[in-house]
Scaffold this motif. Structure first.
Motif, PDB file in Angstrom:
ATOM      1  N   ILE B 134       0.828  -1.209   0.000  1.00 20.69           N
ATOM      2  CA  ILE B 134       0.000   0.000   0.000  1.00 20.69           C
ATOM      3  C   ILE B 134       0.860   1.256   0.000  1.00 20.69           C
ATOM      4  O   ILE B 134       0.468   2.295  -0.536  1.00 20.69           O
ATOM      5  N   VAL B 138       0.335   4.645  -2.174  1.00 19.37           N
ATOM      6  CA  VAL B 138       0.301   6.001  -1.633  1.00 19.37           C
ATOM      7  C   VAL B 138       1.323   6.881  -2.347  1.00 19.37           C
ATOM      8  O   VAL B 138       1.035   8.001  -2.768  1.00 19.37           O
ATOM      9  N   TYR B 141       0.254   7.676  -5.875  1.00 16.71           N
ATOM     10  CA  TYR B 141      -0.840   8.632  -5.831  1.00 16.71           C
ATOM     11  C   TYR B 141      -0.312  10.054  -5.635  1.00 16.71           C
ATOM     12  O   TYR B 141      -0.653  10.961  -6.384  1.00 16.71           O
ATOM     13  N   VAL B 142       0.549  10.255  -4.660  1.00 13.61           N
ATOM     14  CA  VAL B 142       1.050  11.613  -4.399  1.00 13.61           C
ATOM     15  C   VAL B 142       1.887  12.116  -5.544  1.00 13.61           C
ATOM     16  O   VAL B 142       1.775  13.273  -5.955  1.00 13.61           O
ATOM     17  N   THR B 225      -3.809  -5.411  -5.284  1.00 15.24           N
ATOM     18  CA  THR B 225      -4.895  -4.446  -5.318  1.00 15.24           C
ATOM     19  C   THR B 225      -4.437  -3.110  -4.770  1.00 15.24           C
ATOM     20  O   THR B 225      -4.638  -2.064  -5.389  1.00 15.24           O
ATOM     21  N   ALA B 226      -3.823  -3.157  -3.594  1.00 12.66           N
ATOM     22  CA  ALA B 226      -3.524  -1.933  -2.847  1.00 12.66           C
ATOM     23  C   ALA B 226      -2.716  -0.903  -3.632  1.00 12.66           C
ATOM     24  O   ALA B 226      -3.043   0.280  -3.594  1.00 12.66           O
ATOM     25  N   LEU B 229      -5.020   0.649  -6.628  1.00 16.22           N
ATOM     26  CA  LEU B 229      -6.411   1.025  -6.361  1.00 16.22           C
ATOM     27  C   LEU B 229      -6.648   2.526  -6.512  1.00 16.22           C
ATOM     28  O   LEU B 229      -7.658   2.959  -7.052  1.00 16.22           O
ATOM     29  N   PHE B 230      -5.687   3.338  -6.056  1.00 17.57           N
ATOM     30  CA  PHE B 230      -5.917   4.783  -6.007  1.00 17.57           C
ATOM     31  C   PHE B 230      -5.485   5.511  -7.264  1.00 17.57           C
ATOM     32  O   PHE B 230      -5.711   6.700  -7.380  1.00 17.57           O
TER      33      PHE B 230
END
Lengths: 326, 296
Positions: B134, B138, B141-142, B225-226, B229-230
């Motif tokens: 995950i 993260v 994403y950032v 997935t983790a 996902l985002f």
């Protein structure tokens, strides 16, 4: 062969000839440049990765403040960022998962190597290692759709009855919660423990076991007093890998823990609902806005520090044991 | 104590000790067998549910049509997984196309070059293998979604590279290091340049083990997935456009698992079956390569 174990590359001995060559040399300059470029690029990305995570978590630390470590409620929507229930949830699910998975995993590995017919060994161990390749989302589905109702209807009421409702088996039984999380994690990490332990156990020199047998030791004594001690380092390594997985598991746990409640946020009972650091990041990411979002990066950083610390600790244990053997 | 008595004493005590030890040995081995049996229970339950519930979803219609949101009037109208299959193919293919060359060249670099920088990068790769996935989601994403304000399928591929490259690199490095020195020295003694030695001697000799790592990493990435996902958004249209949004099998499963309709939750089993067959396929491929290296 295992599906999860990666042989650490060794420095000593091998390839000293290959390693002392200087790069780049004359006409081979392009080759040397390519290698250096990729190496530098990856290194820079690694640094950028750390920089981005740290930089983006700073507004999060400021926004949440010290209350992050002193309050006990996590409610993302209401800007309540007490991280304690998540840390406790992570610790509890991982600890109890290890408590279940390690004895069963190591026991199964011993049984595979020493107790079942040689012809069946490969089949049985590949079947168990099959579990190691199941994607974590499938464990999540299994936990939420199968285990949750079983635990809620039979498992947890039974435990409660056996314990006469004494702590920690008291309170409401929902199915979802810490117990379910620990079970799902245990099922996930058990094949890792089995696969690596099996590799280590197979590698125990025959002379050791035969020597013990010839001195009149029984099979049980050989396993307990000869094989297990000589596999200690390898099994600690397996448990480390499994712990790392368990601490960081996200998707399998996100739907089985039930979430942190406002009433009793800390997971202080076996059937308490709660959450873990990793799972909470995934759950709250959908509602990410402004500085509250940065708090999630702070969570990610806390998680990384915990995983890193555990791995480092285990590595130092392994190193100390190795020195003892030499 | 006469010698006769002494012999008798030793015989009885050793027999007593043996009986006790034999009993405890039997109890201990029984415990091991029980552990093995318990280990099979979850496997049986998962397989029974995935295959039992999932098999009826394996139809041409389910595999080719796109997902559909059930409505009050049509609560079972979930459509299929065509869009997720296409999304998985795009996201994973791009991830593989980036990570295989990167990982192999990186392993070559770690093999050829010495120094602190190499040790640092190698330690980083070893650490990345153990990091929670995950964290990479993260990070992606950032660094990508926040800065571009967009979701792209290839963002997911980049996130998966963080999962795959460390596993592939460390495996490939071990593979390169397992090539016998004599082979390398033979090449060098013929006056071959280091690059020729690498490309024509070391890499071919290590090929099977390198590919083992590749398939191992891929079989892990397919089910992730983790991390994605985002960053990939969601797409209900089957499309192979890497710069469009995408839905993959794991992310579709995730959205169905937390979805509102029972039919969606039930369909998770169908997707799980497809996903597991895919993962298993690549895992078996890696095992075949392992078997081949062990034979040779």
């Amino acid at each position: 062969m295992t599906t999860t174990h990666i042989d650490p590359p060794t420095d000593d001995g091998a390839l000293s000839a290959g390693r002392e060559r200087k790069l780049p040399t004359g006409s081979d300059r392009a080759y040397g440049y390519t290698l250096w470029t990729v190496l530098t690029l990856v290194g820079v990305i690694v640094f950028y990765f750390i920089y981005v995570l740290v930089k983006n978590s700073i507004p999060g630390w400021q926004f949440a403040g010290w209350k992050m470590f002193t309050t006990t409620t996590w409610s993302f929507g209401d800007n309540k960022f007490g991280v304690l229930p998540l840390v406790m949830g992570t610790a509890f699910t991982t600890f109890f998962a290890l408590l279940m998975a390690v004895p069963i995993g190591v026991g199964a590995a011993l049984a595979i190597v020493y107790l079942i017919p040689r012809r069946l060994q490969l089949a049985v161990s590949s079947l168990i290692e099959l579990l190691a390749v199941v994607p974590s989302i499938v464990y999540g589905v299994w936990g939420a759709l199968v285990m949750a109702s079983w635990l809620g209807n039979s498992g947890e009421p039974w435990l409660k009855r056996v314990a006469h409702g004494a702590w920690p088996f008291d309170g409401a039984t929902a199915g979802y919660g810490m117990t379910l999380g620990a079970i799902v994690l245990a099922v996930m990490i058990m094949p890792i423990v089995t696969a690596i332990s099996r590799d280590v156990i197979v590698a125990v020199p025959k002379e050791l076991t035969e020597g013990a047998l010839s001195l009149g030791a029984t099979r049980g004594q050989v396993i307990r007093k000869v094989i297990l001690p000589s596999c200690k380092t390898g099994i600690v390594g397996a448990v480390t890998l499994a712990t790392g997985r368990a601490l960081g598991e996200t998707i399998a746990l996100a739907t089985v823990l039930g979430g942190v409640t406002q009433m009793s946020p800390l997971p202080d009972r076996a059937f308490a609902t709660g959450s873990t650091l990793a799972a909470e990041i995934a759950i709250d990411f959908g509602a990410i806005t402004g500085k509250a979002g940065n708090v999630l990066f702070a969570l990610a950083l806390i998680l990384m520090v915990i995983v890193g610390a555990v791995t480092y600790l285990a590595r130092s244990i392994i190193r100390r044991n190795e020195r003892q053997f030499q | 104590m006469s010698s006769q008595e002494r012999r008798e004493f030793i015989r009885t005590t050793s027999a007593k000790s043996y009986r006790r030890r034999a009993l405890s040995s039997r109890v201990f081995t029984a415990l091991l067998v029980i552990a093995l049996l318990i280990a099979f229970v979850p496997l049986a339950s998962i397989l029974q549910n995935v295959v039992g519930h999932g098999i009826r979803y394996i139809t041409w219609h389910f595999l080719t049509t796109s997902q559909q949101l059930p409505s009050i009037t049509n609560t079972n109208g979930i459509g299929g997984i065509g869009n997720a299959l296409a999304g998985t193919a795009v996201v994973d293919l791009i991830a593989v196309l980036i990570s295989i060359p990167t990982a192999i060249v990186l392993a070559m670099a770690m093999f050829e070059i010495k120094g602190r920088w190499v040790v640092a990068v190698r330690t980083a790769m070893e650490t990345f293998i153990g990091l929670p996935s995950i964290v990479f989601g993260v990070f992606t994403y950032v660094s990508l979604v926040v800065t571009t304000h967009q979701y792209h399928a290839y963002f997911g591929s980049l996130a998966l590279c963080f999962i795959m490259i460390p596993v592939m690199t460390i495996n490939a490095l071990a593979a390169l290091q397992s090539v016998p020195d004599t082979l390398i020295e033979a090449g060098l003694s013929l006056g071959l340049r280091p690059s020729r030695v690498m490309l024509h001697i070391i890499l071919p000799a290590a090929r099977a083990r390198v590919f083992t790592g590749v398939f191992l990493a891929f079989s892990r990435a397919v089910g992730e997935t983790a991390p994605i996902l985002f960053v990939i958004g969601a797409s209900t249209l089957p499309g192979f456009n890497p710069s469009g949004q995408a839905t993959t099998l794991p992310t579709l499963m995730w959205s169905y698992l937390i979805g509102a309709y029972p039919s969606q939750r039930e369909a998770c089993w169908g997707i799980a079956l497809v996903l597991m067959v895919t993962v298993l396929f690549f895992n078996v491929l890696s095992r075949i390569f392992v078997a081949r290296t062990q034979r040779s």
